[in-house]
Design an enzyme around this catalytic site. Structure first.
Site, PDB file in Angstrom:
ATOM      1  N   LYS A  20       0.836  -1.214   0.000  1.00  0.00           N
ATOM      2  CA  LYS A  20       0.000   0.000   0.000  1.00  0.00           C
ATOM      3  C   LYS A  20       0.864   1.254   0.000  1.00  0.00           C
ATOM      4  O   LYS A  20       0.661   2.166  -0.802  1.00  0.00           O
ATOM      5  CB  LYS A  20      -0.892   0.003   1.250  1.00  0.00           C
ATOM      6  CG  LYS A  20      -1.530   1.352   1.561  1.00  0.00           C
ATOM      7  CD  LYS A  20      -2.441   1.298   2.763  1.00  0.00           C
ATOM      8  CE  LYS A  20      -1.798   1.555   4.099  1.00  0.00           C
ATOM      9  NZ  LYS A  20      -1.439   2.950   4.388  1.00  0.00           N
ATOM     10  N   ASN A  21       1.832   1.277   0.905  1.00  0.00           N
ATOM     11  CA  ASN A  21       2.584   2.522   1.089  1.00  0.00           C
ATOM     12  C   ASN A  21       3.622   2.767  -0.006  1.00  0.00           C
ATOM     13  O   ASN A  21       4.219   3.845  -0.064  1.00  0.00           O
ATOM     14  CB  ASN A  21       3.222   2.552   2.478  1.00  0.00           C
ATOM     15  CG  ASN A  21       2.160   2.738   3.555  1.00  0.00           C
ATOM     16  OD1 ASN A  21       1.031   3.132   3.252  1.00  0.00           O
ATOM     17  ND2 ASN A  21       2.495   2.444   4.798  1.00  0.00           N
ATOM     18  N   ARG A  90      -5.039  10.305   4.163  1.00  0.00           N
ATOM     19  CA  ARG A  90      -3.871  11.089   4.540  1.00  0.00           C
ATOM     20  C   ARG A  90      -2.863  11.176   3.379  1.00  0.00           C
ATOM     21  O   ARG A  90      -2.201  12.182   3.182  1.00  0.00           O
ATOM     22  CB  ARG A  90      -3.244  10.386   5.746  1.00  0.00           C
ATOM     23  CG  ARG A  90      -1.859  10.796   6.067  1.00  0.00           C
ATOM     24  CD  ARG A  90      -1.819  11.715   7.229  1.00  0.00           C
ATOM     25  NE  ARG A  90      -0.461  12.130   7.511  1.00  0.00           N
ATOM     26  CZ  ARG A  90      -0.162  13.263   8.102  1.00  0.00           C
ATOM     27  NH1 ARG A  90      -1.129  14.086   8.475  1.00  0.00           N
ATOM     28  NH2 ARG A  90       1.082  13.586   8.336  1.00  0.00           N
ATOM     29  N   CYS A 114      -5.996   7.725   9.142  1.00  0.00           N
ATOM     30  CA  CYS A 114      -6.237   6.981  10.381  1.00  0.00           C
ATOM     31  C   CYS A 114      -6.145   7.905  11.595  1.00  0.00           C
ATOM     32  O   CYS A 114      -5.550   8.964  11.556  1.00  0.00           O
ATOM     33  CB  CYS A 114      -5.216   5.872  10.522  1.00  0.00           C
ATOM     34  SG  CYS A 114      -5.558   4.434   9.524  1.00  0.00           S
ATOM     35  N   ARG A 119      -0.135  14.233  13.902  1.00  0.00           N
ATOM     36  CA  ARG A 119       0.345  14.119  12.525  1.00  0.00           C
ATOM     37  C   ARG A 119       0.518  15.464  11.814  1.00  0.00           C
ATOM     38  O   ARG A 119      -0.150  15.755  10.815  1.00  0.00           O
ATOM     39  CB  ARG A 119      -0.553  13.192  11.715  1.00  0.00           C
ATOM     40  CG  ARG A 119      -0.718  11.833  12.351  1.00  0.00           C
ATOM     41  CD  ARG A 119      -1.473  10.870  11.500  1.00  0.00           C
ATOM     42  NE  ARG A 119      -0.629  10.176  10.534  1.00  0.00           N
ATOM     43  CZ  ARG A 119      -1.072   9.258   9.686  1.00  0.00           C
ATOM     44  NH1 ARG A 119      -2.332   8.943   9.677  1.00  0.00           N
ATOM     45  NH2 ARG A 119      -0.245   8.679   8.840  1.00  0.00           N
ATOM     46  N   ASP A 305       3.994   0.400  12.177  1.00  0.00           N
ATOM     47  CA  ASP A 305       2.779  -0.212  11.620  1.00  0.00           C
ATOM     48  C   ASP A 305       2.592  -1.664  12.056  1.00  0.00           C
ATOM     49  O   ASP A 305       1.552  -2.265  11.770  1.00  0.00           O
ATOM     50  CB  ASP A 305       2.808  -0.135  10.083  1.00  0.00           C
ATOM     51  CG  ASP A 305       2.726   1.307   9.600  1.00  0.00           C
ATOM     52  OD1 ASP A 305       2.251   2.159  10.361  1.00  0.00           O
ATOM     53  OD2 ASP A 305       3.159   1.573   8.457  1.00  0.00           O
ATOM     54  N   ARG A 398      -9.137  -0.646   3.843  1.00  0.00           N
ATOM     55  CA  ARG A 398      -8.349   0.393   3.187  1.00  0.00           C
ATOM     56  C   ARG A 398      -6.923  -0.065   2.895  1.00  0.00           C
ATOM     57  O   ARG A 398      -6.264   0.471   2.016  1.00  0.00           O
ATOM     58  CB  ARG A 398      -8.265   1.630   4.087  1.00  0.00           C
ATOM     59  CG  ARG A 398      -9.536   2.437   4.100  1.00  0.00           C
ATOM     60  CD  ARG A 398      -9.460   3.527   5.126  1.00  0.00           C
ATOM     61  NE  ARG A 398      -8.291   4.370   4.883  1.00  0.00           N
ATOM     62  CZ  ARG A 398      -8.112   5.558   5.421  1.00  0.00           C
ATOM     63  NH1 ARG A 398      -9.030   6.058   6.209  1.00  0.00           N
ATOM     64  NH2 ARG A 398      -7.042   6.262   5.167  1.00  0.00           N
TER      65      ARG A 398
HETATM   66  N1  EPU Z   1       5.740  14.245  11.431  1.00  0.00           N
HETATM   67  C1  EPU Z   1       6.058  15.526  11.767  1.00  0.00           C
HETATM   68  N2  EPU Z   1       6.116  16.465  10.764  1.00  0.00           N
HETATM   69  C2  EPU Z   1       5.856  16.161   9.472  1.00  0.00           C
HETATM   70  C3  EPU Z   1       5.532  14.846   9.144  1.00  0.00           C
HETATM   71  C4  EPU Z   1       5.488  13.893  10.155  1.00  0.00           C
HETATM   72  O1  EPU Z   1       6.276  15.834  12.918  1.00  0.00           O
HETATM   73  O2  EPU Z   1       5.902  17.037   8.614  1.00  0.00           O
HETATM   74  C5  EPU Z   1       5.614  13.221  12.496  1.00  0.00           C
HETATM   75  C6  EPU Z   1       4.168  13.017  12.853  1.00  0.00           C
HETATM   76  O3  EPU Z   1       3.849  13.722  14.018  1.00  0.00           O
HETATM   77  C7  EPU Z   1       4.048  11.543  13.154  1.00  0.00           C
HETATM   78  C8  EPU Z   1       5.195  10.916  12.398  1.00  0.00           C
HETATM   79  O4  EPU Z   1       6.037  11.980  11.984  1.00  0.00           O
HETATM   80  O5  EPU Z   1       4.285  11.342  14.511  1.00  0.00           O
HETATM   81  C9  EPU Z   1       4.733  10.138  11.177  1.00  0.00           C
HETATM   82  O6  EPU Z   1       4.334  11.044  10.252  1.00  0.00           O
HETATM   83  P1  EPU Z   1       3.095  10.918   9.313  1.00  0.00           P
HETATM   84  O7  EPU Z   1       1.866  10.624  10.037  1.00  0.00           O
HETATM   85  O8  EPU Z   1       3.159  12.111   8.420  1.00  0.00           O
HETATM   86  O9  EPU Z   1       3.532   9.676   8.526  1.00  0.00           O
HETATM   87  P2  EPU Z   1       3.451   9.471   7.030  1.00  0.00           P
HETATM   88  O10 EPU Z   1       4.785   9.750   6.463  1.00  0.00           O
HETATM   89  O11 EPU Z   1       2.295  10.187   6.440  1.00  0.00           O
HETATM   90  C10 EPU Z   1       3.881   6.952   6.570  1.00  0.00           C
HETATM   91  C11 EPU Z   1       2.974   5.778   6.332  1.00  0.00           C
HETATM   92  C12 EPU Z   1       2.308   5.394   7.649  1.00  0.00           C
HETATM   93  C13 EPU Z   1       3.408   5.011   8.630  1.00  0.00           C
HETATM   94  C14 EPU Z   1       4.351   6.201   8.817  1.00  0.00           C
HETATM   95  C15 EPU Z   1       5.545   5.863   9.674  1.00  0.00           C
HETATM   96  C16 EPU Z   1       2.305   6.133   4.057  1.00  0.00           C
HETATM   97  C17 EPU Z   1       1.230   6.518   3.108  1.00  0.00           C
HETATM   98  N3  EPU Z   1       1.984   6.171   5.341  1.00  0.00           N
HETATM   99  O12 EPU Z   1       3.053   7.958   7.030  1.00  0.00           O
HETATM  100  O13 EPU Z   1       1.516   4.258   7.374  1.00  0.00           O
HETATM  101  O14 EPU Z   1       2.843   4.668   9.872  1.00  0.00           O
HETATM  102  O15 EPU Z   1       4.869   6.628   7.537  1.00  0.00           O
HETATM  103  O16 EPU Z   1       6.327   4.865   9.094  1.00  0.00           O
HETATM  104  O17 EPU Z   1       3.394   5.763   3.665  1.00  0.00           O
HETATM  105  C18 EPU Z   1      -0.178   2.682   7.775  1.00  0.00           C
HETATM  106  O18 EPU Z   1       0.152   2.133   6.714  1.00  0.00           O
HETATM  107  O19 EPU Z   1      -0.971   2.152   8.594  1.00  0.00           O
HETATM  108  C19 EPU Z   1       0.382   4.001   8.093  1.00  0.00           C
HETATM  109  C20 EPU Z   1      -0.174   4.797   8.977  1.00  0.00           C
END
Ligand code: EPU
Length: 419
Positions: A20-21, A90, A114, A119, A305, A398
């Site tokens: 997915k990611n 997201r 989620c 975030r 995850d 999802r």
């Molecule tokens: N964060 C910041 N500033 C930013 C971005 C992130 O402080 O500009 C912090 C957030 O506070 C959070 C952490 O970094 O604590 C993770 O950030 P975010 O929620 O933005 O993660 P992401 O990069 O959007 C991806 C995966 C997630 C996975 C995380 C961590 C995708 C589409 N999503 O999210 O996947 O948990 O990295 O590895 O790649 C899932 O698949 O269930 C999932 C949530």
């Protein structure tokens, strides 16, 4: 919702779906490519279908044949950006870079996704403003516009996955050198880089989490690419094998190399995992599990995850295990659902919890707090005595392809019923 009955004699083998990611940022990068791309091993899951619908509203055309996706992004426009769909996932934050590159402006509602905590998206926004774009934020949306700078720049992705991905895509066609420090190097980020390289991008990765991009004039606009399989799904089925198999479960396309730290924790807890062929593992039912402490971290450490499915394993381990979730302040909240099933957990603060084991779980009505927590509740339900009902299953659908069918093929008693 799912109705689940005790199913702890699973048998057989299961093949992991596409990641997915990896798929989501690659779909966003198809907007940058603006051409005809054929992607293989694409999981047909809720988030991917929503992302494709967003691309469709921009003028993209797609055709799914099994797990092969033909996507044509040659004729795009941003007149019809669908705010409601963008809010659903997201990952729509990944639209920022390719749309800014081609159209110079975008306004989108804050992406939700989620229920994992605050975030913030500061790394995306500060990176894009260093590239030359300006942004304004209201309570509900972000508007960004401008033009990328014509000189070499240095950026910082904060080790976050989607901000690294956004900053890579933003610079591939910017005809200067971009250095992205503190880049995430998760397997899905690498798969995005391989996709962009297949399109002709010039991207180098240094040993110290630095990604260097020399901008190119144009990208290939007709090619095929293979999405990697999902290491998070693989880690999930490893828990299923350890807790629920009759004797063992075979997992194919398991991404073993990406799961070293995770498999190490499983082995320390007492799970036997044998490598049985190229990227396949046999996970044996654990006879006696003992406590282990885990700390989630960036790749290649223990992935956040997989924290929730692992918590279910820990309910069956003798002793007190500690979970330290360093990333998300909302991701331990689902433990209250495990307690409804007679698990014994204690949330110490938003980032730490204890699991007291071993506790026999009992069926209950529980809910999915997020995608991974939802899957954890399904595993708990299969393990528990009597019947378990899991609500909010949209979260699970999802992100996990054919989860129910895969479990049923192993002999699990799980069905979808109306709430
Ligand atoms: N964060 C910041 N500033 C930013 C971005 C992130 O402080 O500009 C912090 C957030 O506070 C959070 C952490 O970094 O604590 C993770 O950030 P975010 O929620 O933005 O993660 P992401 O990069 O959007 C991806 C995966 C997630 C996975 C995380 C961590 C995708 C589409 N999503 O999210 O996947 O948990 O990295 O590895 O790649 C899932 O698949 O269930 C999932 C949530």
């Amino acid at each position: 919702m799912y109705r689940i009955k005790t199913s702890d004699h699973l048998q057989g083998s299961v093949t992991m779906s596409g990641s997915k990611n990896a798929t989501l940022p690659i779909l966003a990068a198809c907007i940058l490519v603006r051409g005809k791309v054929v992607l293989h091993n694409v999981p047909k899951i809720g988030d991917v279908m929503t992302f494709l619908s967003i691309i469709e509203t921009l003028g993209g055309i797609y055709d799914f044949n099994g797990n092969t996706l033909a996507l044509d992004t040659s004729n795009l426009d941003i007149v019809h950006i669908n705010a409601d769909m963008i809010k659903k996932i997201r990952a729509s934050i990944l639209l920022l870079s390719p749309i800014l590159h081609w159209f110079g402006s975008i306004e989108i509602p804050f992406p939700w996704g989620c229920n994992l905590g605050k975030r913030p998206i500061d790394a995306h926004l500060s990176g894009l403003s260093r590239i030359g774009y300006t942004y304004t934020q209201s309570e509900k949306s972000i508007a960004i516009s401008g033009k990328a700078l014509d000189w070499d720049i240095e950026l910082d992705a904060g080790f976050w996955v989607t901000s690294t991905e956004n900053l890579i895509v933003a610079n591939v066609l910017r005809k200067w050198c971009s250095t992205i420090h503190l880049s995430a190097i998760e397997p899905h980020v690498m798969n995005l880089i391989d996709f962009l390289r297949a399109a002709g991008a010039n991207i180098k990765i240094r040993y110290n989490h630095t990604i260097v991009i020399e901008g190119v004039d144009s990208l290939k606009n007709e090619f095929d690419f293979e999405i990697i399989s999902d290491y998070i799904e693989s880690g999930t089925f490893m828990i299923i094998g350890a807790l629920l198999s009759e004797e063992y479960l075979d997992i194919h396309h398991a991404r073993i190399d990406d799961l070293y730290a995770y498999m190490d924790k499983m082995r320390r807890a007492g799970v036997r995992i044998d490598v049985i062929g190229e990227d396949s593992v046999r996970v044996y039912r654990a006879q006696e599990l003992c406590k282990v402490d885990i700390q989630t971290n960036i790749f290649p450490w223990f992935p956040t995850d997989l924290q929730s499915p692992f918590a279910v394993l820990l309910t069956q381990a003798e002793g007190v295990s500690k979970i330290h979730e360093i990333m998300f302040e909302g991701r331990l909240n689902f433990l209250v659902e495990l307690d409804k099933m007679r698990g014994h957990t204690a949330i110490l603060n938003p980032h730490e919890a204890l699991i007291f084991g071993k506790t026999p779980l009992r069926g209950a009505l529980v809910t999915s707090w997020d995608l991974r927590a939802g899957v954890a509740m399904v595993i708990a339900g299969l393990l528990a005595k009597w019947e378990t009902l899991v609500t909010n299953i949209e979260y699970i659908e999802r992100g996990y392809e054919n989860f129910v069918k895969k479990l049923q093929s192993l002999g699990a008693l799980i069905e979808v019923v109306k709430e």
